[in-house]
Design a protein around this motif. Structure first.
Motif, PDB file in Angstrom:
ATOM      1  N   TYR A  96       0.831  -1.187   0.000  1.00 43.69           N
ATOM      2  CA  TYR A  96       0.000   0.000   0.000  1.00 43.69           C
ATOM      3  C   TYR A  96       0.874   1.249   0.000  1.00 43.69           C
ATOM      4  O   TYR A  96       1.780   1.383   0.820  1.00 43.69           O
ATOM      5  CB  TYR A  96      -0.915   0.009   1.221  1.00 43.69           C
ATOM      6  N   VAL A 140      -7.427   3.983  -2.892  1.00 46.35           N
ATOM      7  CA  VAL A 140      -6.462   3.045  -2.323  1.00 46.35           C
ATOM      8  C   VAL A 140      -5.484   2.656  -3.429  1.00 46.35           C
ATOM      9  O   VAL A 140      -5.792   1.858  -4.310  1.00 46.35           O
ATOM     10  CB  VAL A 140      -7.165   1.794  -1.752  1.00 46.35           C
ATOM     11  N   VAL A 144      -1.945   1.037  -4.776  1.00 51.30           N
ATOM     12  CA  VAL A 144      -1.095  -0.082  -4.395  1.00 51.30           C
ATOM     13  C   VAL A 144      -0.016  -0.323  -5.445  1.00 51.30           C
ATOM     14  O   VAL A 144      -0.094   0.165  -6.571  1.00 51.30           O
ATOM     15  CB  VAL A 144      -1.917  -1.385  -4.219  1.00 51.30           C
TER      16      VAL A 144
END
Length: 297
Positions: free
Chosen positions: A256, A276, A278
């Motif tokens: 992450y 999010v 990654v």
């Protein structure tokens, strides 16, 4: 370490998150393949024996080749000549439009480069006919000493590193000679946050679930071949989730960019407002604190 900044304000550029990305990368890299180079912030800063810069966008590769092959003094001189010729300032919209018209007719790479300095937010945008159509950045955009300083460092790196340039679709680049010591880095268009440069309406290839699956299949093949890969992407964005990517990523390591997400459950309570981001790899990072993938799934 102060990273080299690309002279292009390219959508999805990774300059601001280079530190966590390089924490994930292996310490030693033979050949580094930047498969979707874009602004080339990652490729220009990576430490590798050889760097392959590839992008399907023709004008990007043409510009990088020009910057690599031309003396830095000559580049800066050519930029300032264009500025003087068209009397470019933060207020002269007519000069900007005249330069834009000439570029769209001649496709001169210096004209294109200078346009990016005076375009709105330094953005690059083309229409269906591949005509540059970014509006003027009145009272905001210009060529200045900060841009020139970044440009000089970028050009010096292009000239000092062993870099090969390719203008290929991601499926068209030959990766068959890569081995265990190499790394293929992918920062493709994001399926759930598509930008105007890759929406299929600007004369370049669209990015759909078909291309997404083709890329994931390519990474699977590279892994079987014993080649390391790292994929930048987003799992969630503005209430959407990339379920195809989430399911595929369960076979690999998920890191992450914002490490606080590592302890979140699969059902994000506020995922409607969170992006999010990654990096997914087929190797375990030595420089990044490894979090268990099950914390997300």
């Amino acid at each position: 370490m102060k990273y080299i900044k690309s002279p292009l304000n390219y959508t999805g550029g990774k300059y601001k998150i280079l530190s966590p990305i390089f924490e994930i990368f292996p310490e030693k890299i033979g050949t580094f393949v930047d498969l979707f180079a874009g602004g080339f912030n990652v490729g220009i800063n990576v430490n590798a024996d050889k760097i392959i810069c590839n992008d399907q966008i023709t004008y990007l590769i043409e510009l990088y080749e020009y910057l690599a092959e031309t003396s830095t003094d000559a580049i800066i001189s050519a930029i300032k000549e264009r500025i003087d010729e068209f009397k470019l300032t933060q207020q002269n919209v007519d000069g900007y439009n005249a330069l834009r018209d000439r570029y769209n007719e001649s496709k001169n790479i210096v004209d294109f480069f200078v346009l990016t300095f005076y375009a709105f937010n330094h953005q690059i945008r083309f229409n269906n006919s591949q005509m540059f159509n970014t509006p003027f950045g009145k009272e905001r955009s210009s060529y200045n000493s900060s841009i020139e300083k970044n440009l000089i460092r970028f050009c010096e790196a292009l000239k000092s590193k062993k870099i090969e340039f390719y203008n290929k679709d991601f499926l068209g680049l030959d990766l068959s000679e890569l081995g265990a010591g190499d790394l293929v880095y992918c920062d493709p268009p994001y399926l759930i946050s598509t930008g105007s440069y890759n929406d299929g309406k600007r004369g370049f290839k669209d990015w759909t679930p078909i291309e997404e699956q083709q890329l994931l299949d390519l990474l699977d093949r590279l892994s079987t071949q014993g080649v390391r890969f790292a994929l930048s992407n987003v799992l969630y964005h503005k209430g959407m989730s990339n379920d195809l990517l989430i399911e595929w990523s369960k076979k690999y390591k998920v890191y992450y960019i914002d490490k606080t997400y590592s302890n979140c459950s699969y059902q994000f309570k506020d995922r409607g407002t969170k992006t999010v981001e990654v990096v997914i790899t087929n190797f375990e990072s030595e420089g990044y604190v490894q979090w268990q993938q099950e914390s997300l799934f």
